[in-house]
Design a protein around this motif. Structure first.
Motif, mmCIF file in Angstrom:
data_model
loop_
_atom_site.group_PDB
_atom_site.id
_atom_site.type_symbol
_atom_site.label_atom_id
_atom_site.label_comp_id
_atom_site.label_asym_id
_atom_site.label_seq_id
_atom_site.Cartn_x
_atom_site.Cartn_y
_atom_site.Cartn_z
ATOM 1 N N GLU A 90 0.812 -1.296 -0.113
ATOM 2 C CA GLU A 90 -0.067 -0.027 -0.131
ATOM 3 C C GLU A 90 0.823 1.551 -0.008
ATOM 4 O OE1 GLU A 90 -2.986 0.187 2.884
ATOM 5 O OE2 GLU A 90 -4.012 -1.532 1.813
ATOM 6 N N ILE A 91 1.904 1.093 0.705
ATOM 7 C CA ILE A 91 2.916 2.422 0.758
ATOM 8 C C ILE A 91 3.472 2.635 -0.704
ATOM 9 C CG2 ILE A 91 5.168 3.296 1.620
ATOM 10 C CD1 ILE A 91 4.678 1.824 4.416
ATOM 11 N N ILE A 92 3.906 1.368 -1.245
ATOM 12 C CA ILE A 92 4.629 1.797 -2.673
ATOM 13 C C ILE A 92 3.627 2.072 -3.767
ATOM 14 C CG2 ILE A 92 5.472 0.422 -4.529
ATOM 15 C CD1 ILE A 92 6.935 -1.495 -2.516
ATOM 16 N N ILE A 93 2.499 1.645 -3.422
ATOM 17 C CA ILE A 93 1.272 2.025 -4.605
ATOM 18 C C ILE A 93 0.937 3.380 -4.299
ATOM 19 C CG2 ILE A 93 -1.168 1.407 -5.238
ATOM 20 C CD1 ILE A 93 0.775 -0.567 -6.198
ATOM 21 N N GLY A 94 0.906 3.699 -3.271
ATOM 22 C CA GLY A 94 0.302 5.318 -2.711
ATOM 23 C C GLY A 94 1.555 6.114 -3.339
ATOM 24 N N CYS A 95 2.761 5.854 -3.188
ATOM 25 C CA CYS A 95 3.898 6.673 -3.610
ATOM 26 C C CYS A 95 3.880 6.612 -5.165
ATOM 27 C CB CYS A 95 5.411 5.820 -3.120
ATOM 28 S SG CYS A 95 5.387 6.157 -1.320
ATOM 29 N N ILE A 96 3.757 5.582 -5.837
ATOM 30 C CA ILE A 96 3.451 5.528 -7.446
ATOM 31 C C ILE A 96 2.411 6.379 -7.967
ATOM 32 C CG2 ILE A 96 3.049 4.143 -9.399
ATOM 33 C CD1 ILE A 96 4.392 1.719 -7.904
ATOM 34 N N VAL A 97 1.326 6.312 -7.137
ATOM 35 C CA VAL A 97 0.000 7.235 -7.724
ATOM 36 C C VAL A 97 0.516 8.619 -7.459
ATOM 37 C CG1 VAL A 97 -2.254 7.791 -7.158
ATOM 38 C CG2 VAL A 97 -1.558 5.322 -7.345
ATOM 39 N N VAL A 98 1.038 8.959 -6.315
ATOM 40 C CA VAL A 98 1.431 10.593 -6.151
ATOM 41 C C VAL A 98 2.394 11.022 -7.331
ATOM 42 C CG1 VAL A 98 2.599 11.999 -4.237
ATOM 43 C CG2 VAL A 98 1.200 10.366 -3.567
ATOM 44 N N LYS A 99 3.400 10.038 -7.473
ATOM 45 C CA LYS A 99 4.473 10.290 -8.484
ATOM 46 C C LYS A 99 3.769 10.510 -9.849
ATOM 47 C CE LYS A 99 8.198 10.926 -7.901
ATOM 48 N NZ LYS A 99 9.294 12.106 -7.730
ATOM 49 N N LEU A 100 2.792 9.691 -10.104
ATOM 50 C CA LEU A 100 2.301 9.703 -11.599
ATOM 51 C C LEU A 100 1.375 11.010 -11.523
ATOM 52 C CD1 LEU A 100 1.011 5.987 -12.006
ATOM 53 C CD2 LEU A 100 2.830 7.302 -13.109
ATOM 54 N N LYS A 101 0.904 11.434 -10.475
ATOM 55 C CA LYS A 101 0.127 12.717 -10.592
ATOM 56 C C LYS A 101 0.925 13.921 -10.583
ATOM 57 C CE LYS A 101 -3.829 11.329 -7.818
ATOM 58 N NZ LYS A 101 -4.737 11.376 -6.408
ATOM 59 N N GLY A 102 2.295 13.649 -10.362
ATOM 60 C CA GLY A 102 3.197 14.909 -10.792
ATOM 61 C C GLY A 102 3.492 15.680 -9.313
ATOM 62 N N ASN A 103 3.075 14.927 -8.272
ATOM 63 C CA ASN A 103 3.338 15.447 -7.095
ATOM 64 C C ASN A 103 4.555 14.790 -6.211
ATOM 65 O OD1 ASN A 103 0.998 17.070 -7.254
ATOM 66 N ND2 ASN A 103 -0.226 15.424 -6.577
ATOM 67 N N LYS A 104 5.309 15.652 -5.352
ATOM 68 C CA LYS A 104 6.243 15.117 -4.294
ATOM 69 C C LYS A 104 5.774 14.387 -3.412
ATOM 70 C CE LYS A 104 9.388 18.883 -6.151
ATOM 71 N NZ LYS A 104 10.437 20.085 -5.635
ATOM 72 N N ILE A 105 6.632 13.539 -2.952
ATOM 73 C CA ILE A 105 6.458 12.715 -1.677
ATOM 74 C C ILE A 105 7.224 13.414 -0.636
ATOM 75 C CG2 ILE A 105 6.538 10.319 -0.668
ATOM 76 C CD1 ILE A 105 6.335 9.332 -3.472
ATOM 77 N N SER A 106 6.638 14.111 0.127
ATOM 78 C CA SER A 106 7.085 14.750 1.185
ATOM 79 C C SER A 106 7.393 13.924 2.624
ATOM 80 C CB SER A 106 6.614 16.121 1.525
ATOM 81 O OG SER A 106 5.243 16.007 1.938
ATOM 82 N N LYS A 107 6.186 13.155 2.723
ATOM 83 C CA LYS A 107 6.248 11.989 4.031
ATOM 84 C C LYS A 107 5.222 11.158 3.827
ATOM 85 C CE LYS A 107 5.588 12.329 8.912
ATOM 86 N NZ LYS A 107 4.827 13.115 10.163
ATOM 87 N N ILE A 108 5.537 9.897 4.254
ATOM 88 C CA ILE A 108 4.546 8.728 4.356
ATOM 89 C C ILE A 108 3.866 8.917 5.590
ATOM 90 C CG2 ILE A 108 4.447 6.401 4.138
ATOM 91 C CD1 ILE A 108 6.898 6.275 2.658
ATOM 92 N N SER A 109 2.624 9.051 5.440
ATOM 93 C CA SER A 109 1.826 9.117 6.591
ATOM 94 C C SER A 109 0.889 7.754 6.662
ATOM 95 C CB SER A 109 1.055 10.372 6.737
ATOM 96 O OG SER A 109 0.193 10.694 5.611
ATOM 97 N N PHE A 110 0.303 7.643 7.917
ATOM 98 C CA PHE A 110 -0.710 6.785 8.027
ATOM 99 C C PHE A 110 -2.045 7.122 8.577
ATOM 100 C CE2 PHE A 110 3.062 4.619 8.067
ATOM 101 C CZ PHE A 110 2.862 3.165 7.618
ATOM 102 N N PHE A 111 -2.926 6.547 8.989
ATOM 103 C CA PHE A 111 -4.337 6.880 9.323
ATOM 104 C C PHE A 111 -4.135 7.867 10.383
ATOM 105 C CE2 PHE A 111 -7.931 6.968 12.348
ATOM 106 C CZ PHE A 111 -8.774 7.052 11.476
ATOM 107 N N LYS A 112 -4.792 8.991 10.474
ATOM 108 C CA LYS A 112 -4.779 10.046 11.309
ATOM 109 C C LYS A 112 -6.173 10.355 11.716
ATOM 110 C CE LYS A 112 -0.377 11.545 10.522
ATOM 111 N NZ LYS A 112 0.451 11.453 11.627
ATOM 112 N N LYS A 177 -6.172 -0.173 -2.107
ATOM 113 C CA LYS A 177 -7.269 -1.322 -1.742
ATOM 114 C C LYS A 177 -7.377 -2.489 -2.773
ATOM 115 C CE LYS A 177 -7.263 0.340 2.298
ATOM 116 N NZ LYS A 177 -6.586 -0.355 3.551
ATOM 117 N N PHE A 178 -7.234 -1.932 -4.052
ATOM 118 C CA PHE A 178 -7.719 -3.051 -5.183
ATOM 119 C C PHE A 178 -6.560 -3.751 -5.256
ATOM 120 C CE2 PHE A 178 -6.654 -4.124 -9.526
ATOM 121 C CZ PHE A 178 -7.803 -4.974 -9.859
ATOM 122 N N VAL A 179 -5.309 -3.283 -4.924
ATOM 123 C CA VAL A 179 -3.996 -4.211 -5.158
ATOM 124 C C VAL A 179 -4.064 -5.167 -3.926
ATOM 125 C CG1 VAL A 179 -1.708 -4.479 -5.053
ATOM 126 C CG2 VAL A 179 -2.859 -2.666 -6.271
#
Length: 216
Positions: A90-112, A177-179
């Motif tokens: 889920e972390i890797i998929i989240g990072c990939i989706v963020v990068k594909l959107k052209g956004n920078k990954i500043s911090k990996i966060s969990f449920f808040k 969640k799909f993956v």
């Protein structure tokens, strides 16, 4: 398969399609503002809805709830091994989706949550348990067992339904969640028991909630 069973199975699929969206819609009704902003209220309402669905489905067709424990203890070890793997995926998929959107990954966060107490953790674990019953055991048994749809297509359909159920959390979470839905379905089919993905999913949710709380 007679017309009565066919109609019941179609009803079950439609009944369990988007329960989270139903809760979100209810929370948008006038006068619900004071409940809407509290995540604990959402998870509690969602849990109650899932429990209600399970009870209704059990009354309609209790054969869908036949649970078998794996005789091979190796599957329990596999269930535990896949907890960190599911989180990492889920972390890797989240990072990939963020990068594909052209956004920078500043911090990996969990449920808040503004207030993460025992009740919200319990609610989330119970939700994971029931989600496995609904989207893995029930959906796969109906689509593959009754409608005889190809098992690989069934895995994709059930995983997509599970993912869309998280639509309120955003596109990133839907993809994640799909993956993991495909992963849980694979664990279920390989082990022959819903207990294995339940173990992985429930403990994964617990770990994510606790790590997210510690990051606050």
């Amino acid at each position: 398969m007679n017309i009565h069973i066919l109609c019941l199975n179609i009803l079950v699929i439609l009944f369990t399609l988007i329960p989270a969206s139903l809760v979100g819609t209810i929370f948008n009704f006038p006068g619900m503002e004071r409940f809407k902003n509290n995540k604990n209220n959402f998870f509690k309402a969602f849990m109650y809805l899932l429990i209600f669905q399970v009870i209704c489905i059990f009354i309609m067709n209790n054969k869908l709830f036949e649970i078998h424990f794996p005789k091979d203890n190796m599957f329990y070890i596999i269930a535990l091994i896949f907890i960190p793997i599911a989180i990492l995926i889920e972390i890797i998929i989240g990072c990939i989706v963020v990068k594909l959107k052209g956004n920078k990954i500043s911090k990996i966060s969990f449920f808040k949550s503004n207030k993460l107490d025992k009740s919200i953790i319990i609610n989330t674990v119970v939700i994971a348990f029931i989600e496995e019953l609904l989207f893995r055991q029930i959906w796969i048994n109906i689509l593959h067992g009754y409608f005889e749809i190809n098992i690989y297509i069934v895995i994709l359909i059930s995983s997509l339904a599970y993912a869309i159920n998280h639509i309120s959390m955003g596109f990133n979470v839907i993809v994640q969640k799909f993956v993991t839905g495909v992963l849980y379905a694979t664990l279920y089919l390989l082990s022959g028991s819903i207990i294995i993905p339940i173990i992985t999913h429930c403990i994964q949710n617990y770990v994510v909630m606790k790590v997210g709380a510690s990051d606050e």
